[in-house]
Design a protein around this motif. Structure first.
Motif, PDB file in Angstrom:
ATOM      1  N   ASP A 288       0.815  -1.220   0.000  1.00  0.00           N
ATOM      2  CA  ASP A 288       0.000   0.000   0.000  1.00  0.00           C
ATOM      3  C   ASP A 288       0.850   1.273   0.000  1.00  0.00           C
ATOM      4  N   GLY A 289       2.175   1.115  -0.107  1.00  0.00           N
ATOM      5  CA  GLY A 289       3.072   2.269  -0.169  1.00  0.00           C
ATOM      6  C   GLY A 289       3.617   2.713   1.171  1.00  0.00           C
ATOM      7  N   THR A 290       3.124   2.146   2.284  1.00  0.00           N
ATOM      8  CA  THR A 290       3.629   2.518   3.604  1.00  0.00           C
ATOM      9  C   THR A 290       4.956   1.816   3.874  1.00  0.00           C
ATOM     10  N   TYR A 291       5.627   2.251   4.944  1.00  0.00           N
ATOM     11  CA  TYR A 291       6.955   1.739   5.273  1.00  0.00           C
ATOM     12  C   TYR A 291       6.981   1.171   6.691  1.00  0.00           C
ATOM     13  N   SER A 292       8.015   0.342   6.951  1.00  0.00           N
ATOM     14  CA  SER A 292       8.287  -0.179   8.292  1.00  0.00           C
ATOM     15  C   SER A 292       9.784  -0.136   8.535  1.00  0.00           C
ATOM     16  N   LEU A 293      10.151   0.001   9.822  1.00  0.00           N
ATOM     17  CA  LEU A 293      11.550   0.099  10.217  1.00  0.00           C
ATOM     18  C   LEU A 293      11.691  -0.471  11.616  1.00  0.00           C
ATOM     19  N   SER A 294      12.815  -1.123  11.883  1.00  0.00           N
ATOM     20  CA  SER A 294      13.065  -1.696  13.208  1.00  0.00           C
ATOM     21  C   SER A 294      14.428  -1.242  13.710  1.00  0.00           C
ATOM     22  N   SER A 295      14.513  -1.074  15.032  1.00  0.00           N
ATOM     23  CA  SER A 295      15.770  -0.729  15.685  1.00  0.00           C
ATOM     24  C   SER A 295      16.062  -1.791  16.748  1.00  0.00           C
ATOM     25  N   HIS A 296      17.300  -2.264  16.787  1.00  0.00           N
ATOM     26  CA  HIS A 296      17.685  -3.352  17.686  1.00  0.00           C
ATOM     27  C   HIS A 296      18.730  -2.850  18.683  1.00  0.00           C
ATOM     28  N   LEU A 297      18.422  -2.985  19.960  1.00  0.00           N
ATOM     29  CA  LEU A 297      19.292  -2.501  21.041  1.00  0.00           C
ATOM     30  C   LEU A 297      19.824  -3.669  21.843  1.00  0.00           C
ATOM     31  N   THR A 298      21.125  -3.665  22.122  1.00  0.00           N
ATOM     32  CA  THR A 298      21.740  -4.692  22.974  1.00  0.00           C
ATOM     33  C   THR A 298      21.704  -4.238  24.424  1.00  0.00           C
ATOM     34  N   VAL A 299      21.064  -5.060  25.279  1.00  0.00           N
ATOM     35  CA  VAL A 299      20.947  -4.750  26.716  1.00  0.00           C
ATOM     36  C   VAL A 299      21.908  -5.662  27.463  1.00  0.00           C
ATOM     37  N   HIS A 300      22.916  -5.069  28.097  1.00  0.00           N
ATOM     38  CA  HIS A 300      23.928  -5.840  28.815  1.00  0.00           C
ATOM     39  C   HIS A 300      23.463  -6.142  30.241  1.00  0.00           C
ATOM     40  N   SER A 301      24.063  -7.157  30.810  1.00  0.00           N
ATOM     41  CA  SER A 301      23.707  -7.571  32.174  1.00  0.00           C
ATOM     42  C   SER A 301      24.119  -6.555  33.220  1.00  0.00           C
ATOM     43  N   SER A 302      24.960  -5.596  32.820  1.00  0.00           N
ATOM     44  CA  SER A 302      25.418  -4.571  33.768  1.00  0.00           C
ATOM     45  C   SER A 302      24.369  -3.495  34.014  1.00  0.00           C
ATOM     46  N   VAL A 303      23.288  -3.529  33.273  1.00  0.00           N
ATOM     47  CA  VAL A 303      22.224  -2.537  33.470  1.00  0.00           C
ATOM     48  C   VAL A 303      21.590  -2.736  34.839  1.00  0.00           C
ATOM     49  N   SER A 304      21.357  -1.649  35.540  1.00  0.00           N
ATOM     50  CA  SER A 304      20.784  -1.729  36.880  1.00  0.00           C
ATOM     51  C   SER A 304      19.331  -2.169  36.803  1.00  0.00           C
ATOM     52  N   PRO A 305      18.927  -3.120  37.628  1.00  0.00           N
ATOM     53  CA  PRO A 305      17.511  -3.493  37.683  1.00  0.00           C
ATOM     54  C   PRO A 305      16.655  -2.264  38.037  1.00  0.00           C
ATOM     55  N   GLY A 306      15.504  -2.181  37.437  1.00  0.00           N
ATOM     56  CA  GLY A 306      14.643  -1.029  37.651  1.00  0.00           C
ATOM     57  C   GLY A 306      14.847   0.076  36.628  1.00  0.00           C
ATOM     58  N   THR A 307      15.821  -0.113  35.730  1.00  0.00           N
ATOM     59  CA  THR A 307      16.057   0.882  34.680  1.00  0.00           C
ATOM     60  C   THR A 307      14.920   0.827  33.641  1.00  0.00           C
ATOM     61  N   LYS A 308      14.418   1.987  33.283  1.00  0.00           N
ATOM     62  CA  LYS A 308      13.352   2.084  32.290  1.00  0.00           C
ATOM     63  C   LYS A 308      13.970   2.378  30.930  1.00  0.00           C
ATOM     64  N   ILE A 309      13.727   1.502  29.964  1.00  0.00           N
ATOM     65  CA  ILE A 309      14.233   1.681  28.608  1.00  0.00           C
ATOM     66  C   ILE A 309      13.064   2.061  27.700  1.00  0.00           C
ATOM     67  N   THR A 310      13.248   3.140  26.938  1.00  0.00           N
ATOM     68  CA  THR A 310      12.176   3.689  26.107  1.00  0.00           C
ATOM     69  C   THR A 310      12.619   3.777  24.657  1.00  0.00           C
ATOM     70  N   CYS A 311      11.732   3.381  23.779  1.00  0.00           N
ATOM     71  CA  CYS A 311      11.911   3.613  22.335  1.00  0.00           C
ATOM     72  C   CYS A 311      10.987   4.754  21.942  1.00  0.00           C
ATOM     73  N   ARG A 312      11.565   5.822  21.376  1.00  0.00           N
ATOM     74  CA  ARG A 312      10.790   7.008  21.019  1.00  0.00           C
ATOM     75  C   ARG A 312      10.848   7.211  19.513  1.00  0.00           C
ATOM     76  N   VAL A 313       9.661   7.425  18.900  1.00  0.00           N
ATOM     77  CA  VAL A 313       9.551   7.557  17.446  1.00  0.00           C
ATOM     78  C   VAL A 313       8.944   8.918  17.113  1.00  0.00           C
ATOM     79  N   SER A 314       9.577   9.620  16.187  1.00  0.00           N
ATOM     80  CA  SER A 314       9.053  10.893  15.672  1.00  0.00           C
ATOM     81  C   SER A 314       8.673  10.715  14.211  1.00  0.00           C
TER      82      SER A 314
END
Length: 431
Positions: free
Chosen positions: A364-390
């Motif tokens: 239909d002419g629309t597009y799609s895109l994906s972003s892949h983030l590596t999350v390491h074990s050193s990240v503190s529990p309780g950390t909020k990770i956000t994906c923001r799209v404009s």
């Protein structure tokens, strides 16, 4: 061919009775031919000119005391180009915008060309001019056809040297508006699979130039053009006189409004990406036609989601979190990752933004895109990770988030206890 380009400098003059004059400073540009045999191409000459729009309607609450009357030159000059056009009938829609455009720092753009009727000579009387008026900062756009008025000639009648036309006693070239096509919008944005109305209207003198009216809509996009709709009708329309050819399925013009109101607007339903582009509305009466141009933007906001609903830390290896931005249009989508640790008050943009997939285009002419983030074990529990799209179809960026979780308490003891019990069971069996 002659083209007049009018710049934003102008004055306004009081005429009384709720009308005023608008005086535009302009330049007459004559199109000629290049140097013969030298490949010089088209050359242009520029001559100062002035256009006076007479009897522009003034709003009832408008103060006429602030407007300066227009005074023609005391000594007529046959070298000067001074066009005077009465615009009270038919009126130019929203012409009051011109009264204060200069004070509002709005540039008035105007082009005038000599309008030649098919099968006639430019020297014939009356002469005709096409005028295109636009104010970029507001929704004001109109195309006028001016007709010169008869001037009684005698030996003392002045002739404008460049145009070769007789002047009035005050040295102006007297004209009147006989036909105009206008639009209240110059650009419109509509959602994919939605409907849109593209505005276009016309007016002519109280004594119509002709009863036959033709309306044509065309679309131009990326160097290609094709017909959307064509209609022919009569102002004294009776059943069976209107003929409509709709090349684009789902396009329509209301014939009753064309006849009764001069409304030639087109409706497009179930918009597709291929409907985006520049639309040209052409209205024809008798031997005259004028156009308006409207640009249509098609948009579709993206759907944003994460690949995981929960992210539990693992000590042995990093994990991949994906953000999917799907089914959007146009192509301009931006994705970024943010992090908010338990000790922070504001999220920060991650220095490592991961990797992006290539854009994928759907049927239909629309597009799609994906972003892949590596999350390491050193990240503190309780950390909020956000994906923001404009995206242009969004009033504000769209965000999806999750909170990184630590391993569930007691999970290791449960595994150890299970192993001990299993070992004891087999020990008893083997005895």
């Amino acid at each position: 061919m002659m083209i007049v380009i009018l710049f934003g400098y102008f004055l306004t003059g009081v005429c009384g009775d709720g009308v005023a004059d608008v005086v535009l400073s302009c330049t007459l540009v004559e199109e000629g031919v290049g140097l013969g045999g030298m490949g010089g191409g088209t050359v242009f000459t520029h001559t100062p000119a002035t256009l006076v729009l007479r009897d522009v309607a003034v709003a009832p609450d408008e103060s006429l005391e602030t407007l300066t009357p227009f005074v023609p030159p005391s000594i007529p000059d046959p070298d000067a180009i001074l066009l005077e056009a009465k615009v009270s009938s038919p009126e130019i829609p929203n012409a009051h915008v011109l009264l204060h455009a200069d004070c509002n720092e709005q540039e008035v753009m105007c082009e005038i060309s000599r309008y030649s009727l098919r099968g006639s000579q430019e020297s014939s009387e009356p002469a005709y001019f096409m005028v295109s008026l636009n104010v970029e900062e507001v929704e004001f756009s109109t195309s006028l056809i001016l007709q010169t008025l008869t001037v009684n000639k005698d030996q003392s009648t002045l002739i404008q040297k460049k145009l070769g036309l007789p002047l009035s006693q005050s040295g102006t070239l007297m004209t009147e508006v006989i036909f105009l096509v206008f639009s209240h919008i110059k650009s419109v944005t509509a959602p994919l699979r939605g409907d849109v109305l593209l505005n276009c209207g016309f007016k002519q003198q109280e004594i119509p130039l002709a009863q036959d009216v033709g309306v044509a809509w065309r679309l131009q996009h990326r160097g290609k053009g094709w017909k959307v709709l064509e209609m022919k009708t009569r102002l004294d329309d009776v059943e069976g006189n209107t003929v409509v050819h709709a090349e684009r399925r789902g396009s329509s013009v209301d014939a009753a409004q064309v006849v009764g109101e001069g409304n030639a607007s087109v409706t497009l339903t179930k918009l597709k990406v291929v409907d985006e582009g520049t639309y040209i509305c052409t209205v024809s009466v008798d031997l005259f036609h004028a156009q308006q141009v409207i640009h249509l933007n098609v948009i579709q906001p993206p759907h944003v989601s994460l690949s995981e609903e929960r992210l539990i830390l693992k000590s042995e290896s990093p994990q991949t979190l994906s953000c999917h931005c799907t089914k959007y249009y146009p192509l301009d989508a931006q994705m970024e990752w943010l992090s908010l640790s338990p000790t922070d008050t504001e999220p920060t943009v991650l220095p490592d933004q991961g990797s992006l997939s290539s854009h994928r285009q759907h049927g239909d002419g629309t597009y799609s895109l994906s972003s892949h983030l590596t999350v390491h074990s050193s990240v503190s529990p309780g950390t909020k990770i956000t994906c923001r799209v404009s995206h242009p179809a969004l009033d504000a960026p769209l965000s999806v988030s999750l909170v990184v979780e630590s391993p569930e308490p007691g999970s290791y003891w449960w595994v150890l206890g299970f192993l001990i019990i299993t070992g004891l069971f087999f020990y008893q069996v083997m005895r």
